[in-house]
Design a protein around this motif. Structure first.
Motif, mmCIF file in Angstrom:
data_model
loop_
_atom_site.group_PDB
_atom_site.id
_atom_site.type_symbol
_atom_site.label_atom_id
_atom_site.label_comp_id
_atom_site.label_asym_id
_atom_site.label_seq_id
_atom_site.Cartn_x
_atom_site.Cartn_y
_atom_site.Cartn_z
ATOM 1 N N LYS A 16 -73.785 -118.486 67.879
ATOM 2 C CA LYS A 16 -74.663 -119.423 68.571
ATOM 3 C C LYS A 16 -75.939 -118.733 69.044
ATOM 4 N N ARG A 17 -75.796 -117.505 69.555
ATOM 5 C CA ARG A 17 -76.976 -116.755 70.008
ATOM 6 C C ARG A 17 -77.908 -116.468 68.834
ATOM 7 N N GLN A 18 -77.328 -116.096 67.683
ATOM 8 C CA GLN A 18 -78.147 -115.812 66.511
ATOM 9 C C GLN A 18 -78.907 -117.050 66.043
ATOM 10 N N ALA A 19 -78.299 -118.229 66.235
ATOM 11 C CA ALA A 19 -78.931 -119.466 65.793
ATOM 12 C C ALA A 19 -80.172 -119.805 66.612
ATOM 13 N N ILE A 20 -80.300 -119.265 67.821
ATOM 14 C CA ILE A 20 -81.457 -119.588 68.666
ATOM 15 C C ILE A 20 -82.327 -118.358 68.925
ATOM 16 N N THR A 21 -82.147 -117.291 68.129
ATOM 17 C CA THR A 21 -82.907 -116.050 68.318
ATOM 18 C C THR A 21 -83.638 -115.688 67.034
ATOM 19 N N ASP A 22 -84.901 -115.308 67.171
ATOM 20 C CA ASP A 22 -85.668 -114.844 66.020
ATOM 21 C C ASP A 22 -85.191 -113.452 65.619
ATOM 22 N N GLU A 23 -84.828 -113.286 64.366
ATOM 23 C CA GLU A 23 -84.215 -112.032 63.917
ATOM 24 C C GLU A 23 -85.167 -110.855 64.022
ATOM 25 N N LEU A 24 -86.443 -111.057 63.689
ATOM 26 C CA LEU A 24 -87.386 -109.938 63.657
ATOM 27 C C LEU A 24 -87.732 -109.438 65.053
ATOM 28 N N THR A 25 -88.052 -110.338 65.967
ATOM 29 C CA THR A 25 -88.553 -109.944 67.289
ATOM 30 C C THR A 25 -87.495 -110.004 68.385
ATOM 31 N N GLN A 26 -86.371 -110.640 68.100
ATOM 32 C CA GLN A 26 -85.307 -110.854 69.099
ATOM 33 C C GLN A 26 -85.766 -111.718 70.273
ATOM 34 N N LEU A 27 -86.855 -112.448 70.086
ATOM 35 C CA LEU A 27 -87.251 -113.460 71.050
ATOM 36 C C LEU A 27 -86.513 -114.763 70.734
ATOM 37 N N ALA A 28 -86.569 -115.704 71.656
ATOM 38 C CA ALA A 28 -86.056 -117.034 71.354
ATOM 39 C C ALA A 28 -86.841 -117.622 70.192
#
Length: 551
Positions: A379-391
């Motif tokens: 669920k966290r991965q689904a709402i997090t940008d992979e490159l920057t780790q921002l929302a």
């Protein structure tokens, strides 16, 4: 069943609103990119006009009023008009969108002008659509008043459109969400972005189906756990005490008074069902009470505690009324997430069977906790940008809607800052995408270092970022934007910019209650960002104010 129906309906409404917000956010993005591309098209027209105005051949033809020569020049150019004073010598003078440049003759006086036009036709619409990267269900159209002038697809010229403030339109039996924005100042020409309503309806109906099944499963889970615990308690209470058994049947051995193999099989089957119920849920709020109550019911414990990191997480029953606890490790492999402490009745101990049941249940609880952890990670991965780790954009859309409702309820301000890295494409083209990714990561670090703990920094998409600031007004949003602008100017990447900042950014700021809804706040911030870009970039602009200065 009424609860299931209510949950299903509410879930559908939430899904529809979420999908509608996502669509309108995407359409607002399409409008902004389309406007920027149109501004670039006008800039190209300006350059063409200036290039022709500096040509000696054009200067001489206009100075001499040579219509034949002017027509030859015009025939070699596309969408150009040549005027000697007020007289049109070649091409077209009147355009809806154009750039005009005076032509200065050899003796220094103005001998005429060059007009470079931008036809508002299907070719322009396709160019704007390509720049925006439209999805299949989206349409981008140029309109004048209540009629389309051109569209990249679906809408023919002259198609009627609702007024600018409308949010929906019916076209060929299909409903579209609609947003629009002025394209040319002083005219009724606007850019219109549309998207089919079908995905919104599909998302609502699909969510309702899944919510209905999930609600039924939850009800079934609750019934299953209750039934299983009841069976266990009844089974334990029905067992005759050894002394009573011996008194009733002198001479029978102790093993004869134990439950039959069939009874034991039913107990283990019931415990297995509890374990399956635990493994099926991903909600820790519902999971932990089930673990404790099931453990008490299965073993006859006086109470139970769940401990993690030396701290009590939850308890059930009356642990203080019990004797020394049985400690059961919860976790998988080498990872321990906590301990389940079961307290036998005072002056008592757990028999072998109860201990086995407790260990069995602890193993199932460990699986359930691991499932919950994995579910939380996904669920966290689904709402997090992979490159920057921002929302990411999805998290932003959801949070913006929630924060606007909270601000409306309590009367608190809410600010939004949109940021767009200037000329970012040039970094990718010159240094490669790896260098571009590093710039994005470093700008994300700048955001994290300058926002408050409860602010939400977001990678909105590409080189676009956003910061949502609860309990901050327009001035607070502008203050953050200028702080980010200054911090970005201090950023150094030797492999890209050497001793100069590798990139600047433009910022648009808007706030509630000046803008009254999530869509209005986003649109106002987007409009301010567009004005900051158009004014020369590396600027901060606030909704309703003039474009700010460079840092």
């Amino acid at each position: 069943m009424l609860l299931v129906v209510v949950v299903t309906w509410v879930a559908g409404e939430i899904a529809e609103r979420r999908e509608r917000d996502a669509v309108e956010t995407r359409l607002a993005h399409n409008l902004r990119v389309g406007r920027e591309e149109f501004a670039d098209t006008l800039a190209e027209a300006q350059m063409r006009a200036e290039r022709l105005a500096s040509s000696e051949r054009v200067q001489r033809a206009l100075a001499e009023g040579d219509r034949a020569e002017a027509e030859r020049i015009g025939a070699a150019q596309e969408n150009v008009g040549l005027l000697a004073g007020d007289e049109l010598l070649a091409g077209q003078e009147s355009w809806i969108a154009s750039r005009e440049v005076d032509v200065v003759g050899e003796e220094g006086g103005t001998v005429g002008s060059v007009v470079a036009g931008v036809p508002l036709d299907e070719e322009l619409a396709r160019r704007l659509a390509r720049a925006a990267g439209l999805l299949e269900m989206d349409v981008l159209a140029v309109a004048a008043g209540d009629r389309t002038l051109a569209a990249a697809s679906r809408l023919a010229p002259g198609t009627p459109l609702p007024p600018e403030e409308a949010s929906e339109t019916e076209q060929d039996g299909e409903t579209y969400r609609l947003v629009s924005t002025p394209l040319l100042e002083g005219t009724d020409v606007r850019l219109v972005a549309l998207s089919s309503q079908a995905p919104i309806v599909e998302a609502r109906d699909d969510t309702r189906r899944r919510a209905f099944l999930a609600a039924l499963a939850t009800v079934a889970l609750a019934l299953l756990v209750g039934w299983t615990i009841t069976r266990l308690l009844r089974g334990r209470n029905a067992e005759p005490a050894p002394a009573a058994a011996e008194e009733a049947a002198p001479g029978r051995r102790a093993r004869d008074v134990r439950p039959s193999e069939a009874d034991e099989g039913r107990v283990h089957e019931a415990v297995a069902l509890v374990g399956e119920a635990l493994a099926a849920t991903h909600d820790p709020e519902a999971l932990l009470p089930v673990i404790l109550q099931s453990a008490i019911g299965a073993t006859g414990a006086a109470g139970a505690r769940l401990v993690s990191g030396g701290n009590e997480v939850m308890r059930a029953g009356d642990p203080e009324a019990g004797a020394r606890p049985l400690a059961l490790r919860l976790g998988s492999g080498d990872e321990t997430v906590g301990e389940l402490l079961l307290y036998p009745p005072r002056e008592g101990t757990f028999d072998h069977e109860s201990e086995q049941l407790a260990h069995w249940l602890a193993a199932q609880a460990s699986i359930a906790l691991e499932n919950e952890r994995l579910h939380r990670t996904v669920k966290r991965q689904a709402i997090t940008d992979e490159l920057t780790q921002l929302a990411n954009r999805r998290r932003f859309t959801e949070t913006l809607a929630v924060e606007v409702r909270r601000a409306e309820r309590f009367g608190d301000p809410l600010a939004l800052v949109l940021a767009d890295l200037d000329d970012f494409k040039q970094i990718n083209d010159r240094y490669g995408h790896q260098a571009g990714d590093e710039v994005l990561r470093r700008f994300a670090d700048v955001l994290r270092e300058n926002v408050r703990d409860f602010d939400l920094p977001v990678r909105y998409g590409g080189e676009e970022f956003a910061v949502l600031l609860p309990e901050a007004d327009l001035a607070g949003g502008e203050q953050l934007a200028r702080r980010l602008q200054t911090a970005l100017l201090r950023l150094r990447l030797p492999e890209i910019g050497r001793d100069r900042p590798p990139v600047t950014a433009s910022f648009g700021v808007a706030a509630f209650p000046q803008a009254r809804s999530a869509e209005e706040i986003l649109s106002a911030a987007d409009g301010a960002l567009y004005r900051a870009k158009a004014a020369g970039k590396n600027r901060v602009a606030c909704a309703g104010d003039d474009v700010g200065r460079t840092a």
